[in-house]
Design a protein around this motif. Structure first.
Motif, PDB file in Angstrom:
ATOM      1  N   ILE A   1       2.948  40.769  39.353  1.00 22.21           N
ATOM      2  CA  ILE A   1       3.879  41.855  39.661  1.00 22.21           C
ATOM      3  C   ILE A   1       3.405  43.145  38.994  1.00 22.21           C
ATOM      4  O   ILE A   1       3.100  43.170  37.799  1.00 22.21           O
ATOM      5  CB  ILE A   1       5.307  41.511  39.184  1.00 22.21           C
ATOM      6  CG1 ILE A   1       5.807  40.243  39.875  1.00 22.21           C
ATOM      7  CG2 ILE A   1       6.249  42.680  39.433  1.00 22.21           C
ATOM      8  CD1 ILE A   1       5.919  40.347  41.384  1.00 22.21           C
TER       9      ILE A   1
ATOM     10  N   GLN B   1       4.555  46.813  37.921  1.00 27.48           N
ATOM     11  CA  GLN B   1       5.750  47.608  37.671  1.00 27.48           C
ATOM     12  C   GLN B   1       5.363  49.065  37.466  1.00 27.48           C
ATOM     13  O   GLN B   1       4.543  49.400  36.606  1.00 27.48           O
ATOM     14  CB  GLN B   1       6.501  47.109  36.433  1.00 27.48           C
ATOM     15  CG  GLN B   1       7.735  47.953  36.118  1.00 27.48           C
ATOM     16  CD  GLN B   1       8.473  47.472  34.883  1.00 27.48           C
ATOM     17  OE1 GLN B   1       8.274  46.351  34.419  1.00 27.48           O
ATOM     18  NE2 GLN B   1       9.337  48.326  34.346  1.00 27.48           N
TER      19      GLN B   1
ATOM     20  N   TYR C   1       8.936  47.679  41.673  1.00 26.80           N
ATOM     21  CA  TYR C   1       8.116  46.479  41.508  1.00 26.80           C
ATOM     22  C   TYR C   1       7.360  46.209  42.807  1.00 26.80           C
ATOM     23  O   TYR C   1       7.893  46.396  43.913  1.00 26.80           O
ATOM     24  CB  TYR C   1       8.991  45.268  41.154  1.00 26.80           C
ATOM     25  CG  TYR C   1       9.838  45.482  39.931  1.00 26.80           C
ATOM     26  CD1 TYR C   1       9.321  45.263  38.654  1.00 26.80           C
ATOM     27  CD2 TYR C   1      11.161  45.931  40.038  1.00 26.80           C
ATOM     28  CE1 TYR C   1      10.090  45.470  37.520  1.00 26.80           C
ATOM     29  CE2 TYR C   1      11.943  46.134  38.911  1.00 26.80           C
ATOM     30  CZ  TYR C   1      11.393  45.901  37.655  1.00 26.80           C
ATOM     31  OH  TYR C   1      12.170  46.109  36.539  1.00 26.80           O
TER      32      TYR C   1
ATOM     33  N   TYR D   1       8.790  44.744  46.030  1.00 25.03           N
ATOM     34  CA  TYR D   1       9.493  43.570  45.507  1.00 25.03           C
ATOM     35  C   TYR D   1      10.802  43.992  44.851  1.00 25.03           C
ATOM     36  O   TYR D   1      10.947  45.141  44.395  1.00 25.03           O
ATOM     37  CB  TYR D   1       8.640  42.837  44.466  1.00 25.03           C
ATOM     38  CG  TYR D   1       7.759  41.742  45.049  1.00 25.03           C
ATOM     39  CD1 TYR D   1       7.878  40.428  44.628  1.00 25.03           C
ATOM     40  CD2 TYR D   1       6.806  42.029  46.019  1.00 25.03           C
ATOM     41  CE1 TYR D   1       7.076  39.422  45.154  1.00 25.03           C
ATOM     42  CE2 TYR D   1       6.003  41.045  46.553  1.00 25.03           C
ATOM     43  CZ  TYR D   1       6.138  39.735  46.111  1.00 25.03           C
ATOM     44  OH  TYR D   1       5.349  38.740  46.644  1.00 25.03           O
TER      45      TYR D   1
ATOM     46  N   ARG E   1      13.762  42.873  41.872  1.00 26.27           N
ATOM     47  CA  ARG E   1      14.067  42.009  40.739  1.00 26.27           C
ATOM     48  C   ARG E   1      15.474  41.448  40.913  1.00 26.27           C
ATOM     49  O   ARG E   1      16.424  42.188  41.165  1.00 26.27           O
ATOM     50  CB  ARG E   1      13.966  42.779  39.424  1.00 26.27           C
ATOM     51  CG  ARG E   1      14.258  41.887  38.224  1.00 26.27           C
ATOM     52  CD  ARG E   1      14.011  42.581  36.907  1.00 26.27           C
ATOM     53  NE  ARG E   1      14.447  41.754  35.793  1.00 26.27           N
ATOM     54  CZ  ARG E   1      14.376  42.096  34.519  1.00 26.27           C
ATOM     55  NH1 ARG E   1      13.847  43.284  34.189  1.00 26.27           N
ATOM     56  NH2 ARG E   1      14.801  41.290  33.566  1.00 26.27           N
TER      57      ARG E   1
ATOM     58  N   ARG F   1      13.318  36.367  34.588  1.00 21.69           N
ATOM     59  CA  ARG F   1      12.885  37.530  35.361  1.00 21.69           C
ATOM     60  C   ARG F   1      12.296  37.017  36.670  1.00 21.69           C
ATOM     61  O   ARG F   1      11.207  36.424  36.692  1.00 21.69           O
ATOM     62  CB  ARG F   1      11.846  38.336  34.584  1.00 21.69           C
ATOM     63  CG  ARG F   1      12.413  39.018  33.333  1.00 21.69           C
ATOM     64  CD  ARG F   1      11.316  39.436  32.367  1.00 21.69           C
ATOM     65  NE  ARG F   1      10.379  40.401  32.913  1.00 21.69           N
ATOM     66  CZ  ARG F   1      10.324  41.688  32.563  1.00 21.69           C
ATOM     67  NH1 ARG F   1      11.193  42.165  31.691  1.00 21.69           N
ATOM     68  NH2 ARG F   1       9.422  42.504  33.069  1.00 21.69           N
TER      69      ARG F   1
ATOM     70  N   TYR G   1      11.217  37.917  40.733  1.00 17.95           N
ATOM     71  CA  TYR G   1      10.886  38.980  41.675  1.00 17.95           C
ATOM     72  C   TYR G   1      10.635  38.352  43.042  1.00 17.95           C
ATOM     73  O   TYR G   1       9.937  37.328  43.160  1.00 17.95           O
ATOM     74  CB  TYR G   1       9.622  39.721  41.226  1.00 17.95           C
ATOM     75  CG  TYR G   1       9.670  40.201  39.791  1.00 17.95           C
ATOM     76  CD1 TYR G   1      10.187  41.453  39.459  1.00 17.95           C
ATOM     77  CD2 TYR G   1       9.178  39.397  38.760  1.00 17.95           C
ATOM     78  CE1 TYR G   1      10.220  41.895  38.150  1.00 17.95           C
ATOM     79  CE2 TYR G   1       9.210  39.834  37.442  1.00 17.95           C
ATOM     80  CZ  TYR G   1       9.729  41.074  37.137  1.00 17.95           C
ATOM     81  OH  TYR G   1       9.769  41.514  35.832  1.00 17.95           O
TER      82      TYR G   1
END
Length: 436
Positions: free
Chosen positions: A62, A64, A69, A191, A193, A200, A202
């Motif tokens: 992922i 960020q 994301y 993506y 979250r 966490r 995603y």
């Protein structure tokens, strides 16, 4: 007199040479014969041999950027990037206290399906010197950026977030590679979250068009499994309990049940040792890998998915993958599972088929968007967000015994309270992945 002495000497020489020749013939074992016997003693399920690097891969990478994301559109590109990362030189390794995930606006998060022992990190990644690894495990690796020096920090975070190991990537080319993903988003998709979950999570926001696939299979003969699991296959008896269940046993070593209608096998050793020893995770992974390598049991693309260890259980699971997506099915049709008591294999469940020729597919299947999945989860009477540990796109596997083929249908799957289920919101109960 001199002639008699010469005759006696010649006779002793001949007797000695005869004895030496006889001993040589008795003790000689052709090298080819030994090699042939070795091959004959080793069973072969028709798969490959795997390394830790090929079995242990992340489920997600992922990117960020501030509060946004992104992940790879094509899972094959994720795999290629991770394989490249494994060759990056890591410098200045050290362990410190942790304070959870880093807070930088720009970072990369690499997520594994379960905690990986830190002592195995030396096999998975390239360190510029021998390092002393801590005893804890990591499930996530974070990469942050030092723009002044074009270097990156690599952070192995412990499961509880209270410990971490750090290293530095001092390579401007690799820095530029990841920074380009974070600024251009080329090859990436948006993506989301998932909020309210204990981990966490995603998931891709946009609907995905993966398509249903039909694939022919090569079946694995039950006798090959008997030869693999029983020390004396000649004394193993075979009994058909019912139409779709065949029972093999030697009344000593173990019991194996084969289910022809779904092509799976379940083996257990009832005469297991009473000594309950908790194995180190790294020992369990390597012991299992070598065991399956020994009979070339990696008949499809499998990846480590779960390590469960306590005083009574040393269990490990590997998930089937197809074209970068996890494959889920019922009753061990898409997973390999082993359980050990010390070094003794006491349980072994697996599919008895190998994916072969692609027969065709339907490209018209669109999965719902990630936003719709989250909304339905939050408003569902079936699911409680406190028990949702992961969500993934994958394939739902159905074995078609009449055609020796499988159908792979794309779907959303949720790790709910430790069990993977096909997500269903309108009717019925979620399908669970596991044993019978």
């Amino acid at each position: 007199m001199q002639l008699e002495t010469v005759k006696s000497f010649i006779l002793w020489v001949l007797v000695g040479a005869s004895l030496l020749l006889t001993f040589t013939l008795w003790s000689y074992r052709p090298e080819m014969e030994q090699s042939e016997n070795f091959v004959e003693d080793r069973t072969d399920l028709g798969g490959t041999e795997e390394t830790q690097n090929t079995l242990i891969e992340p489920t997600s990478i992922i990117f960020q950027s501030s509060s946004q994301y992104f992940g790879f559109t094509d899972p094959g590109e994720r795999q290629s990037l991770y394989e490249d990362m494994q060759n990056w030189s890591l410098y200045d390794f050290r362990t410190t206290k942790g304070n959870g995930p880093p807070s930088e606006d720009n970072q990369v998060e690499i997520i594994f399906p379960d905690a990986i022992p830190m002592e195995m990190a030396a096999n998975l990644f390239t360190f510029n010197e021998d390092v002393q690894m801590p005893s804890w495990g990591f499930e996530r690796i974070f990469m942050t950026f030092n723009q002044d020096s074009n270097t990156m920090n690599v952070i192995f975070l412990s499961e509880d977030g209270g410990k971490q190991a750090t290293a530095v990537v001092n390579n401007s080319e690799k820095y530029a590679l990841l920074w380009e993903y974070l600024t251009t988003f080329e090859g990436l998709t948006d993506y989301l979250r998932v909020k309210g979950a204990p981990e966490r999570i995603y998931i891709p926001n946009q609907p995905k068009n993966i398509g249903t696939k039909s694939i022919a299979v090569q079946t694995i003969d039950s006798q090959t499994m008997v030869d693999t699991l029983f020390s004396d296959p000649d004394i193993v008896s075979r009994n058909r309990i019912r139409e779709n269940e065949i029972y093999f046993t030697d009344n000593a070593r173990g019991i194996m049940q084969v289910y022809p209608h779904r092509r799976t096998a379940e083996f257990q050793n009832p005469l297991q040792s009473s000594n309950e020893t908790q194995l180190k995770p790294s020992v369990l992974v390597e012991q299992s890998r070598l065991n399956i390598n020994d009979h070339r049991g990696w008949t499809n693309d499998y990846r480590l998915s779960d390590i469960a260890i306590n005083a009574a259980t040393n269990k490990i699971r590997y998930q089937m993958y197809y074209e970068g997506y996890p494959v889920f099915g019922s009753n061990y049709s898409s997973i390999i599972e082993q359980q050990y008591r010390e070094s003794e294999l006491i349980q072994y469940n697996r599919p008895l088929f190998k994916l072969a020729n692609y027969l065709g597919g339907d490209d018209s299947s669109d999965l719902m968007s990630g936003k719709s999945v989250i909304e339905r989860l939050e408003n569902s009477d079936t699911y409680n967000m406190d028990n949702v540990y992961d969500i993934q796109n994958g394939y739902d596997l159905t074995y078609r015994s009449e055609a020796d083929a499988v159908t792979l249908e794309p779907a959303w799957f949720v790790d709910y309270n430790g069990t993977w289920q096909k997500m269903k919101f309108n009717h019925g109960h979620p399908q669970q992945e596991g044993g019978s």
